[in-house]
Design a protein around this motif. Structure first.
Motif, PDB file in Angstrom:
ATOM      1  N   UNK A 156       0.821  -1.208   0.000  1.00 11.79           N
ATOM      2  CA  UNK A 156       0.000   0.000   0.000  1.00 11.79           C
ATOM      3  C   UNK A 156       0.860   1.265   0.000  1.00 11.79           C
ATOM      4  N   UNK A 157       2.124   1.127   0.414  1.00 14.55           N
ATOM      5  CA  UNK A 157       3.024   2.277   0.442  1.00 14.55           C
ATOM      6  C   UNK A 157       3.557   2.642  -0.939  1.00 14.55           C
ATOM      7  N   UNK A 158       3.325   1.794  -1.925  1.00 17.13           N
ATOM      8  CA  UNK A 158       3.825   2.080  -3.273  1.00 17.13           C
ATOM      9  C   UNK A 158       2.847   1.688  -4.350  1.00 17.13           C
ATOM     10  N   UNK A 164      -2.623  -7.173  -4.981  1.00 19.41           N
ATOM     11  CA  UNK A 164      -3.579  -7.229  -3.882  1.00 19.41           C
ATOM     12  C   UNK A 164      -4.921  -6.667  -4.309  1.00 19.41           C
ATOM     13  N   UNK A 165      -4.889  -5.516  -5.020  1.00 20.84           N
ATOM     14  CA  UNK A 165      -6.149  -4.871  -5.418  1.00 20.84           C
ATOM     15  C   UNK A 165      -5.942  -4.076  -6.692  1.00 20.84           C
ATOM     16  N   UNK A 175     -12.997  12.836 -22.422  1.00 21.31           N
ATOM     17  CA  UNK A 175     -13.134  12.396 -23.814  1.00 21.31           C
ATOM     18  C   UNK A 175     -13.367  10.896 -23.917  1.00 21.31           C
ATOM     19  N   UNK A 176     -13.087  10.163 -22.855  1.00 24.47           N
ATOM     20  CA  UNK A 176     -13.290   8.724 -22.872  1.00 24.47           C
ATOM     21  C   UNK A 176     -12.250   7.956 -23.648  1.00 24.47           C
ATOM     22  N   UNK A 177     -11.103   8.595 -23.971  1.00 25.28           N
ATOM     23  CA  UNK A 177     -10.075   7.907 -24.743  1.00 25.28           C
ATOM     24  C   UNK A 177      -8.855   7.528 -23.899  1.00 25.28           C
ATOM     25  N   UNK A 178      -8.904   7.801 -22.612  1.00 25.35           N
ATOM     26  CA  UNK A 178      -7.800   7.460 -21.711  1.00 25.35           C
ATOM     27  C   UNK A 178      -8.372   7.143 -20.340  1.00 25.35           C
ATOM     28  N   UNK A 179      -7.747   6.190 -19.638  1.00 28.51           N
ATOM     29  CA  UNK A 179      -8.224   5.819 -18.301  1.00 28.51           C
ATOM     30  C   UNK A 179      -7.044   5.582 -17.373  1.00 28.51           C
ATOM     31  N   UNK A 180      -7.294   5.827 -16.074  1.00 32.06           N
ATOM     32  CA  UNK A 180      -6.292   5.567 -15.039  1.00 32.06           C
ATOM     33  C   UNK A 180      -6.757   4.414 -14.161  1.00 32.06           C
ATOM     34  N   UNK A 181      -5.820   3.535 -13.824  1.00 32.50           N
ATOM     35  CA  UNK A 181      -6.106   2.386 -12.964  1.00 32.50           C
ATOM     36  C   UNK A 181      -5.049   2.351 -11.866  1.00 32.50           C
ATOM     37  N   UNK A 182      -5.457   2.173 -10.632  1.00 32.10           N
ATOM     38  CA  UNK A 182      -4.514   2.062  -9.515  1.00 32.10           C
ATOM     39  C   UNK A 182      -4.368   0.593  -9.128  1.00 32.10           C
ATOM     40  N   UNK A 183      -3.121   0.154  -9.006  1.00 30.61           N
ATOM     41  CA  UNK A 183      -2.813  -1.239  -8.662  1.00 30.61           C
ATOM     42  C   UNK A 183      -2.040  -1.249  -7.344  1.00 30.61           C
ATOM     43  N   UNK A 184      -2.482  -2.036  -6.372  1.00 23.50           N
ATOM     44  CA  UNK A 184      -1.795  -2.167  -5.085  1.00 23.50           C
ATOM     45  C   UNK A 184      -0.989  -3.465  -5.096  1.00 23.50           C
ATOM     46  N   UNK A 228     -10.311  -4.544 -20.224  1.00 21.44           N
ATOM     47  CA  UNK A 228      -9.448  -5.673 -20.590  1.00 21.44           C
ATOM     48  C   UNK A 228      -8.145  -5.619 -19.808  1.00 21.44           C
ATOM     49  N   UNK A 229      -7.607  -4.405 -19.614  1.00 23.09           N
ATOM     50  CA  UNK A 229      -6.360  -4.232 -18.859  1.00 23.09           C
ATOM     51  C   UNK A 229      -6.556  -4.620 -17.402  1.00 23.09           C
ATOM     52  N   UNK A 230      -7.689  -4.234 -16.810  1.00 27.47           N
ATOM     53  CA  UNK A 230      -7.979  -4.581 -15.417  1.00 27.47           C
ATOM     54  C   UNK A 230      -8.025  -6.094 -15.248  1.00 27.47           C
ATOM     55  N   UNK A 231      -8.679  -6.764 -16.182  1.00 23.11           N
ATOM     56  CA  UNK A 231      -8.768  -8.230 -16.122  1.00 23.11           C
ATOM     57  C   UNK A 231      -7.392  -8.869 -16.207  1.00 23.11           C
ATOM     58  N   UNK A 232      -6.545  -8.348 -17.097  1.00 29.49           N
ATOM     59  CA  UNK A 232      -5.199  -8.905 -17.270  1.00 29.49           C
ATOM     60  C   UNK A 232      -4.361  -8.706 -16.013  1.00 29.49           C
ATOM     61  N   UNK A 233      -4.470  -7.538 -15.389  1.00 32.54           N
ATOM     62  CA  UNK A 233      -3.657  -7.254 -14.204  1.00 32.54           C
ATOM     63  C   UNK A 233      -4.110  -8.105 -13.027  1.00 32.54           C
ATOM     64  N   UNK A 234      -5.432  -8.328 -12.878  1.00 29.71           N
ATOM     65  CA  UNK A 234      -5.933  -9.147 -11.765  1.00 29.71           C
ATOM     66  C   UNK A 234      -5.421 -10.580 -11.836  1.00 29.71           C
ATOM     67  N   UNK A 235      -5.072 -11.034 -13.018  1.00 26.91           N
ATOM     68  CA  UNK A 235      -4.573 -12.394 -13.173  1.00 26.91           C
ATOM     69  C   UNK A 235      -3.103 -12.555 -12.871  1.00 26.91           C
ATOM     70  N   UNK A 236      -2.405 -11.474 -12.529  1.00 23.88           N
ATOM     71  CA  UNK A 236      -0.970 -11.533 -12.259  1.00 23.88           C
ATOM     72  C   UNK A 236      -0.706 -11.826 -10.788  1.00 23.88           C
ATOM     73  N   UNK A 237       0.400 -12.485 -10.528  1.00 23.17           N
ATOM     74  CA  UNK A 237       0.818 -12.745  -9.150  1.00 23.17           C
ATOM     75  C   UNK A 237       1.319 -11.441  -8.517  1.00 23.17           C
ATOM     76  N   UNK A 238       1.151 -11.319  -7.213  1.00 21.19           N
ATOM     77  CA  UNK A 238       1.677 -10.162  -6.496  1.00 21.19           C
ATOM     78  C   UNK A 238       0.764  -8.962  -6.493  1.00 21.19           C
TER      79      UNK A 238
END
Length: 738
Positions: free
Chosen positions: A430-432, A459-460, A469-478, A447-457
């Motif tokens: 959570x610190x990084x 948490x969330x 504009x709907x052409x870019x998105x931000x995703x936070x990975x813990x 699709x990116x969220x699904x791919x990241x959830x399948x990776x080891x290491x």
């Protein structure tokens, strides 16, 4: 060159009032410029060519005003035993803190309430307030940082445990008592070396003047050239180091010339003509190392390198002009009473012969005895030195580089305590958090969220946050592990490998990883550039192929051994408690390049000063063994003093509470220790003794191509016909005699 510098030194001695006035005027002008210049910001920080930087640039375009690369802070709350952060009373205290933060500075972009952002741990014991700033951590003002601290202290007084983490509190470490002790030790060493308070004070005075001019000039130009407040840090460290060294070399040679019976003006000219030549070329090697930082292609490092190089140039000019001028003012006080009495007795006797003609003269000092010991047993000394440094270098094979996080700070620091609270309440990762930027529509983001959830290491993973504009998105990975761990670095690479080119990973953790990778990639090109150019320069100085090669290889050996010591203490934890290392971790990614740049300059100082006296004696007729003894007779004491001073100054940084500063101080001190006392004082004379005349071999065709810069002072006989001097002997004739 020796003739020109001889005339320059003699002229400065004669016109000492004018020379001193010019330097004082320069110092005053630089000081006025610094005082009247606009206040410097902390400078912008970017890493061109990295994925993390490209992501930040994309966010600037697609999410205007989001301040994705802005500084962040986390005000972490812990409820007292038996209470919860969900209790109404504690909620009110947090709300009061949120309001205080929002009105604390105009650099704040937004403050997030923990109860609306679900920033409360499952057990209700820990909660945190996120603070985002409009500018990066290096551009925050002191007022903004003070407001953050004061808000935390006010919240602490309400009965809650409150700690502050994040990069918003990141500041340059303040000078502590350790550094002051280092400077005091330097003064004591100079007094012991010269036996005169005046002679000891000259190197310190001129070094301070040089650094004052350099740093004031940097401050004056900071706003125009976008120089950050950290730019002067390296300039100060290097400026003091080489400023003391160069002045020490000139003053030492001046006293030696006086001891040979020369008049003060003549001695000053010869000191600048001979030792000054070594200073010029030693300075050039340092400038090459510092300017070479541009190879890394990180603007902040490039500016730091050029600024420090400018300070080195000032130090060289001061050594060549201000030192002889001040020696003129000092008069007889530049030498000790003991030497003045000896000079008076010598003046009654016959004219002194040259060192080459009387190699047993001036016998009895420790440098002479050590040199003769090495000459008698060169192979044993060489093997012990090389094997010893080789053993010290073994831990370097396990070197892991990165940027240490708040988890390596001492437990007395609020950042460390906030780090530990967040790790306990939400997990170490959570610190990084990682920020993933998707250059695509909602389908691509999902699709990116699904791919990241399948990776080891992992948490969330938060749901995608699209732009207008709907052409870019931000995703936070813990991540699961802490920011500086190898597992988190692997996760960053896994995300990049599992997604397409339209998905970029950034955030402070990813930026640190990319920074480390960029430093790793630049290491070999930087090393090749610095060592290669210095090899060519030293070939010109010594007119030899093997001596520069030996100098370069010896330097590499000492740096690798020093890195091994750093790994053993800061990564493995050996003797960690002795040096105040509370938490081991990766070695700072810029440490190898930083050590190469700083230590290479100092190492070449010692090499040039020590070996030029050997070559000077050799060219004037001394045999190889005699030349080595002559070099140590006059140079060992000075090089030892210079090295002890640098070790003392660098060791002062070991007492810092900042892990990175502590690491830098330890690494530089150990590197100077190894290079000066093992490489230059043991391996160098052993190798030269084994090579004999061949050490000074130079192909005839190369000798015709290389310029003859006359570092040995052969031309001084013509410039000062009254001085005692032996006719020069050609190295080629010495080889023939062999």
């Amino acid at each position: 060159m020796a003739t020109f510098l001889f005339k320059l030194g003699r002229s400065a001695f004669r016109r000492r009032r004018l020379v001193a006035l010019l330097w004082v005027a320069l110092l005053a002008l630089a000081g006025v410029g610094a005082a009247t210049a606009p206040a410097a910001t902390s400078g912008s920080f970017s890493i061109p060519g990295t994925e993390a930087q490209r992501a930040f640039d994309l966010l600037e375009q697609r999410f205007p005003g989001s301040n994705a690369d802005g500084a962040t802070a986390r005000v972490v709350f812990e409820a007292p035993a038996g209470q919860s952060m969900q209790d109404p009373a504690n909620k009110a205290k947090v709300a009061k803190t949120v309001a205080a933060l929002q009105s604390g500075s105009d650099q704040i972009a937004r403050v997030t309430d923990p109860y609306t952002a679900q920033a409360v741990s499952r057990d209700g014991r820990v909660a945190y307030v996120s603070v985002a700033y409009k500018v990066n951590a290096m551009e925050l003002t002191d007022e903004t940082r003070d407001a953050l601290r004061e808000t935390g202290e006010a919240a602490q007084g309400q009965g809650l445990t409150v700690e502050i983490g994040g990069d918003a509190l990141q500041t340059m470490p303040e000078t502590g008592a350790g550094e002051i002790v280092g400077v005091v030790i330097a003064g004591v060493v100079l007094v012991i070396t010269f036996g005169s308070l005046v002679a000891a004070g000259l190197p310190l005075l001129t070094a301070i003047i040089g650094v004052g001019i350099g740093v004031s000039t940097i401050t004056a130009l900071a706003s125009v050239l976008d120089l950050g407040s950290t730019t002067s840090t390296l300039a100060t460290m290097i400026g003091l180091a080489v400023g003391i060294d160069y002045a020490l070399f000139i003053v030492s040679r001046y006293r030696a010339e006086l001891a040979e019976g020369r008049a003060k003006e003549e001695a000053a000219g010869r000191a600048v003509g001979t030792a000054g030549s070594a200073v010029v070329f030693a300075g050039l090697t340092v400038v090459i190392a510092l300017v070479g930082l541009a190879v890394v292609n990180i603007p902040m490092l490039t500016k730091m390198g050029f600024a420090a190089a400018g300070t080195v140039v000032i130090a060289v000019l001061i050594a060549l002009t201000l030192i002889p001028a001040l020696l003129g003012f000092a008069g007889d006080k530049a030498v000790s009473r003991k030497q003045r009495k000896a000079d008076a007795e010598n003046a009654k006797g016959a004219a002194q012969t040259t060192e080459a003609a009387d190699p047993k003269g001036a016998r009895g000092n420790a440098g002479t005895r050590w040199a003769r010991f090495v000459i008698r047993r060169p192979m044993i000394v060489l093997l012990v030195g090389v094997l010893g440094l080789g053993a010290m270098a073994v831990p370097a094979t396990s070197l892991e580089m990165g940027l240490p996080d708040d988890g390596v700070k001492p437990v007395s620091a609020t950042e460390r305590r906030a780090y530990d609270l967040l790790s306990d309440g939400f997990g170490p990762g959570f610190n990084g958090p990682l920020l993933v930027v998707v250059d695509g529509d909602k389908a691509a983001a999902d699709k990116t969220v699904t791919a990241i959830k399948g990776l080891d290491g992992v948490v969330a993973v938060t749901p995608p946050t699209p732009n207008k504009a709907g052409d870019t998105a931000m995703i936070t990975v813990i991540p699961k592990e802490r920011p500086s761990s190898a597992a988190t670095e692997d996760l960053v690479h896994d995300i990049r490998g599992a997604t397409g080119d339209d998905v970029l990973v950034t955030g402070a953790t990813a930026m640190n990883i990319d920074f480390s990778q960029k430093m790793n990639d630049a290491l070999l090109p930087y090393l090749a550039l610095v060592v290669g150019l210095a090899f060519l320069l030293l070939m010109v100085v010594f007119r030899s192929v093997l001596v520069p090669l030996k100098a370069a290889l010896g330097f590499l050996l000492s740096v690798v051994a020093a890195l091994g010591a750093v790994v053993a203490v800061f990564q493995w934890g050996w003797l960690g408690s002795l040096f105040g290392v509370e938490q081991t971790g990766p070695i700072m990614s810029m440490m190898p390049i930083f050590m190469i740049g700083v230590v290479f300059g100092l190492a070449m100082d010692y090499e040039v000063f020590l070996v030029t006296r050997m070559r000077e004696a050799y060219v004037h007729g001394a045999r190889p063994g005699e030349a080595i003894v002559t070099g140590f007779r006059h140079g060992a004491r000075v090089v030892t003093a210079a090295a002890v001073i640098m070790i003392a100054v660098f060791s002062g940084f070991i007492g810092s509470s900042e892990q990175m500063v502590k690491m830098i101080g330890f690494g530089l001190a150990v590197a100077v220790l190894f290079d000066a006392f093992v490489v230059r004082m043991a391996i160098v004379p052993a190798v030269l003794a084994l090579l004999g005349h061949k050490a000074w071999w130079l192909p005839k065709w190369l000798g015709r191509v290389l310029p003859n810069v006359d570092v040995e002072g052969e031309g001084l006989a013509a410039a000062a016909p009254g001085a005692a001097a032996a006719p020069p002997a050609e190295p080629e004739k010495e080889l023939a005699r062999a």
